[in-house]
Enzyme design. Sequence first.
Site: not given
Length: 916
Positions: A341-342, A477
């Site tokens: 998702w950078d 995460e």
Amino acid sequence: MNPWVLSYEGFDPASEGLREALCTLGNGRFATRGATPDGELRTPGTYVAGCYLDSTVAGRTVTNEDLVNLPDWLPVTFATPGSAWFRPERAELLDYRQELDMRQGILHRALRWRDESGRVTAVRQRRLVSMADPRLAALETTFTAENWSGPLRVRATLDGRVTNSGVARYRELRGDHLTGHDTGDRNGLIWLTATTRSSRIIVALACRTDTVSPAREVIREGDRIATHHVLDLARGESATLTKTVALVTSRDSAVHDARSAAIRAVRRAPRFDELLARHVAAWERLWRDARLEVAEPELSQLVHLHVFHLLQTLSPHTADLDVGVPARGLHGEAYRGHVFWDELFVLPWLNLRFPEISLGLLRYRWRRLPEARAAARDAGYDGAMFPWQSGSDGREETQTLHLNPASGRWLPDGSHLQRHIGPAIAYNVWQYYLATGFMPPWCAELLIEIARFFASLTVLDPASGRYEIRGVMGPDEYHERYPGASSPGLANNAYTNIMTVWLLSRARDTLDLLPEPTASEQERARWDDITRRMRVDFHDGVISQFTGYPDLLELDWARYRGVRRLDRTSHGSTLSAVVHAWVLSRSDRARSWQFFAEALFGDINDIQGGTTAEGIHLGAMAGTLDLLQRCYLGLEPRPDGLHLNPLLPDRLGVLSLSIRFRGHQLLIDADHRQAHINGVESLTFSSEPFARRQGETIMTSTGDLGRRITYHRVRLGLTVDQVAERAEMSPGYLQYLEERPGTPTAETMYRLAGALETTVDDLLGGGVDRPPGRGRAAGAPTLESLDPEECLKLIEPGGIGRVAFSGSHGPTVLPVNYRLHHGFIVFRTAPGGPMDQDLRTGVEGVEIKVGFEVDRIDDAQREGWSVLIQGPAHHISPDELSEVTDSDVTPWAGGERPLYIRIVPHQITGRRIHHL
């Protein structure tokens, strides 16, 4: 310090991996790591955007992909008579220097080497990966025999014996991804081809070697080919060998045969000087649009480095490719080259400069919309469910099992439940629309289908009357399941739930942009209901990360000493500093700056201890650039236009940038008080963060300014482009100043005066008699005394000050970064330095009195102030450190600088000057 050059002195095998990543050269299509052409301890890597294949791990077939390390085109080595081939690890190096020229996209290397017979040879190299022709790269090597004459042997190689082995923890994966090698020699050119094992992509390298001596010997092996040359060197004279290569794959557009296309491309390639000139011109055009300048040289260097690597990964050449945003750029093999998702941190910066690149990256997602729809359907949902990790075809590349390299155990991996990749894609669609005013129908389709998935993911809880999202993982995460749970997933992750509300609201807005409705009234009504009744948990007055978060046990903080206790965050991701800097920017400016500096230095200082060598952190690099423009400058595209709400940190100085908003080119200069747009509109900001008023311009009679600029430019025989380059501004803006009235900033005026070899006063017409009532007011500065309370208020934000004392070598004045902490001046320095040795009396309880001065001059407002504090300097002992370590003060010269010094104000005086 040159803010455009990253320099390394000496050869250090231990840091070669870091240098290789930071000195990578690329053009948006392919990139080559900055490995030495002749070393033994090197991690060569050449990566083509989007070139993937499947891999195998520890005997298991893992259905995810690797970005393939392609044949190495760099190797060039040499030998003096009777000597072995040169290897920097074994050689007696008299000098060794490596420089990355970011303005021109060139990697320089210069060394001097003495062989065992005492012969000294100087070697200079220039390397480029062409930004003008995305298939070409070149390495020029010039040899000079300093104290000898005779033959020098040179070997230039194309090496297919490469593997994906750049990441230690991945070495259990199969890394020999190339097979079916073939080599050949045709009409003075050599070539090498190979095929990727599973994806069956044909890769071809063709090479032309230019030198004064055309004679050569070709050595062919199965998976590599080399040419051997002999250069006759005379003492004190130089000879040059240039290696030009073309890289083509069967995946490229308009290619029938990769090998023949590569051979044609390298045969047609110009000589090095012309190739270099075209390459430099292409970079000049990029920098003109990508201009983002800060005043402080070290910060400027880091900003340039981040822009440079972003554009090497994602250039205008990328716009026509079917590729996404690789998390670690094209600079290494970490994360296997996958797309996460950078892009959330990348596209907002690209949108305002290179919208065509942004559109190409969005198209990468749209082309994988059918796969995302199928994934949602298979999981029992509507719409499109995009994968957390993506590669070539849009399937989920996240492993369901993860190999722990330390234990050899396979562990479940639930990170594929990070569904917030969908809102990230939708956010980029909306930001593209805001920046360009253009919503292509296929972009609207992309956003709406993602919205449909999240609407179907949302479930109404009858008991609470709230909508919930269960079984997901948020951006953290470290929390993927509840303690003791048999399956991964959490309920009501706050980020996911809030972004779902945002997404459904933007989906409604997007429907209004379309000529025909694509959602029923019933569907729209449910979206609206979700936005009003989405569940968000709270505890102790703050948002809970997810349902049940406050019930978790406290972390053993003593065991995990790397965790920053104050904010309860481990900062395991390089993106963490970016986010924290943004969140704190308007509430705690000092800590925001601390996190911003950490993000800026993250890769160049390798703060994660070895990860940068595996590839840069592209999201964090782009995030720092976005922080400058959208956070600190407050530049916000909205449906009703572009909004500007600056709150720049004092230490940032002047921020200058060029953007393109809905077809209009804008040049913005701003500091913490004033902003100029295209040198015409001037906004002055009060001390209140969100207040702003129309302010004064810094000059009048601007038509005369344009004529004076033109006069001095013609006098020097310079073109507009040449003066613009000297002044570090865009040629378009300089031409604007010459042709029509404008109000440039004081910093711009000083740059112009330097470029035109004159003074600001002369450009403003200071030596010209003016008619009565016209022109600048006569200089009549006035002084105003300040009381101690106002003095302390002025210096409260911290920044740069000067400490004056009587040193061992006479009067001494040194700059420091300071903070005003609990009424004291606090700064850091190095043990053993002047302020350590000269500010100690050796008598317990007796301290040396020093002077501390801070001043600020505002050229635009023609006023300034100066504050002088006098008092004793106290060295903070280890027992007292806890009193100052929360001051967030950073050292002037960087580094550890663990010695804290505190100045106790005994006398405080200040002056304000007006009408400069």
